[in-house]
Design a protein around this motif. Sequence first.
Motif, PDB file in Angstrom:
ATOM      1  N   THR A 278      34.317 -58.710  -0.225  1.00 14.92           N
ATOM      2  CA  THR A 278      35.255 -58.463   0.692  1.00 14.92           C
ATOM      3  C   THR A 278      36.752 -58.627   0.628  1.00 14.92           C
ATOM      4  O   THR A 278      37.535 -58.730   1.401  1.00 14.92           O
ATOM      5  N   GLY A 279      37.114 -58.550  -0.724  1.00 21.84           N
ATOM      6  CA  GLY A 279      38.648 -58.731  -1.026  1.00 21.84           C
ATOM      7  C   GLY A 279      38.977 -60.245  -1.471  1.00 21.84           C
ATOM      8  O   GLY A 279      40.006 -60.651  -1.498  1.00 21.84           O
ATOM      9  N   ARG A 280      37.561 -61.047  -1.288  1.00 15.35           N
ATOM     10  CA  ARG A 280      37.843 -62.479  -1.757  1.00 15.35           C
ATOM     11  C   ARG A 280      36.925 -62.978  -2.576  1.00 15.35           C
ATOM     12  O   ARG A 280      35.668 -62.105  -2.772  1.00 15.35           O
ATOM     13  N   HIS A 286      37.123 -66.336   4.014  1.00 14.41           N
ATOM     14  CA  HIS A 286      38.054 -65.715   5.253  1.00 14.41           C
ATOM     15  C   HIS A 286      38.137 -66.604   6.711  1.00 14.41           C
ATOM     16  O   HIS A 286      38.973 -66.354   7.407  1.00 14.41           O
ATOM     17  N   GLU A 355      41.408 -58.007  -6.061  1.00 14.33           N
ATOM     18  CA  GLU A 355      42.583 -57.736  -5.309  1.00 14.33           C
ATOM     19  C   GLU A 355      42.425 -56.314  -5.187  1.00 14.33           C
ATOM     20  O   GLU A 355      42.879 -55.833  -4.145  1.00 14.33           O
ATOM     21  N   ARG A 358      40.628 -55.953  -2.231  1.00 11.74           N
ATOM     22  CA  ARG A 358      41.122 -56.184  -0.912  1.00 11.74           C
ATOM     23  C   ARG A 358      42.188 -55.046  -0.665  1.00 11.74           C
ATOM     24  O   ARG A 358      42.087 -54.336   0.354  1.00 11.74           O
ATOM     25  N   GLU A 362      42.119 -52.361   2.784  1.00 12.57           N
ATOM     26  CA  GLU A 362      43.263 -52.547   3.500  1.00 12.57           C
ATOM     27  C   GLU A 362      44.154 -51.291   3.646  1.00 12.57           C
ATOM     28  O   GLU A 362      44.722 -50.756   4.804  1.00 12.57           O
ATOM     29  N   ALA A 385      35.766 -55.178   5.683  1.00 13.95           N
ATOM     30  CA  ALA A 385      36.842 -55.921   4.912  1.00 13.95           C
ATOM     31  C   ALA A 385      36.461 -55.610   3.424  1.00 13.95           C
ATOM     32  O   ALA A 385      35.274 -55.327   2.898  1.00 13.95           O
ATOM     33  N   GLY A 386      37.609 -55.479   2.492  1.00 16.38           N
ATOM     34  CA  GLY A 386      37.552 -55.198   1.246  1.00 16.38           C
ATOM     35  C   GLY A 386      36.948 -53.780   1.069  1.00 16.38           C
ATOM     36  O   GLY A 386      36.868 -52.785   1.685  1.00 16.38           O
ATOM     37  N   CYS A 440      33.789 -52.570  -6.528  1.00 14.08           N
ATOM     38  CA  CYS A 440      35.175 -53.156  -6.364  1.00 14.08           C
ATOM     39  C   CYS A 440      36.334 -52.634  -7.234  1.00 14.08           C
ATOM     40  O   CYS A 440      37.468 -52.863  -6.820  1.00 14.08           O
TER      41      CYS A 440
END
Length: 467
Positions: A278-280, A286, A355, A358, A362, A385-386, A440
């Motif tokens: 999810t970018g984390r 989150h 990163e 993410r 976005e 997300a992500g 990712c």
Amino acid sequence: MTPRTPAVDTHPADAPQRDIGADVLEDARTTYELDRRHVFHSWSAQAELDPMTIVGAEGSYIWDGTGRRLLDFSSQLVYTNIGHQHPAVVEAIQRQAADLCTVAPQHANAARSRAAQLIAERTPGDLDQIFFTNGGADAVEHAVRMARLHTGRYKVLSRYRSYHGGTDTAINLTGDPRRWPNDYGSSGAVHFFGPFLYRSAFHSTSEEEESARALEHLEQTVRLEGPETIAAIVLESIPGTAGIMIPPVSYMQGVRELCDRHGIMFIADEVMAGFGRTGRWFAIEHFDVVPDLLTFAKGVTSGYVPLGGVAISRRIGETFDHRPYPGGLTYSGHPLAAAAAVATIEAMEAEGIVENARRIGEEVIGPRLREMQQRHPSIGEVRGAGVFWAVELVKDPVTREPLAPYGGSSPDMAAVLAECKALGLLPFANFNRIHVVPPCTITEAEARAGLDILDRALETADAAVAG
């Protein structure tokens, strides 16, 4: 047999190439025949299967048994977070196999110790002890067992529209139709409605209403079940297979407060959403919430070697400081799996993979899906997300009738998926949704190419829209 190419080549110019020779294609035919004769597949009616044979993979791509190259927008079962055949992880597995293939879990080994350290450094709060399992389902099993032993209570609450695994406790906690044939109502599992504004169970008109009403419903469920009987509430931080419904921050923080008030353990299931998806590092980040237990699997090794686990808070860990924990696995912290985890985490850190997920979400996936929603009447909602997105497909954007029924598929949905594959995209689908869940590591060019294919395939779905 000669390799097939997609009807439209939308792959980036620098996409990996592979020479699929006649010998590989012949091996693929043999593989398929042996599979149909001897392999018993999960979640399937065996006589109705026609599985794809995969003969190679690299980065964001796979090659099937006909030699066709497909952009992998499924990450297989949403786990190849670092892409296929990452050389650093392949080398680490090979090196570990040469040094020490296996060791019983009662002994310390360097790979497991280092993997535990790296995971603990990235989990939130004081989740600093790691119990290793073979995968996600048994991670959930052991997290529930720990919560029950710690609290002395038995019931465990989980939401409808969720998936927690295929073993006995995990499947009973699951809130989708795969639970039904396995549920005898004797596991101590109690289900409730979580927040999902697009298909709200609470007739909400805003995220704020949905969060407040979902929390009120959960609190009432706790009260009616008896707080003193409830060991844990288990939530996917962001539900995965069930639909990638991102809960409001206020909801997750409200669940944490409810658990604290009643001495209930909060278990965050991060099996699919964890390790950068999810970018984390973990999706729970989150929401600025720290659970008591956190389960993981899949992305921790990018699926290269099976591994799962439970990250344990100090207060639960102390329960077993002088009281034996009554559970274990023969392959807990297996050196090959642990070495893969170490190499995966180190590669994610060194290459900025979290990163990248993410940024791609976005700047590329989110904006493009929202733009596509404006043009395709078959898209009811996009969310994510992500590199963790769901495209909700509908027959009617007003009534929100799904393109396929809950718990099943449909000819219209099958046609969309077939068009994706014909154009060179391997999708992930569940019921009426297509999930956009590439590695990712996906590049901007690859992400745009895959979304171009999906955009074109959705013309098939648009043809099924009422009116």
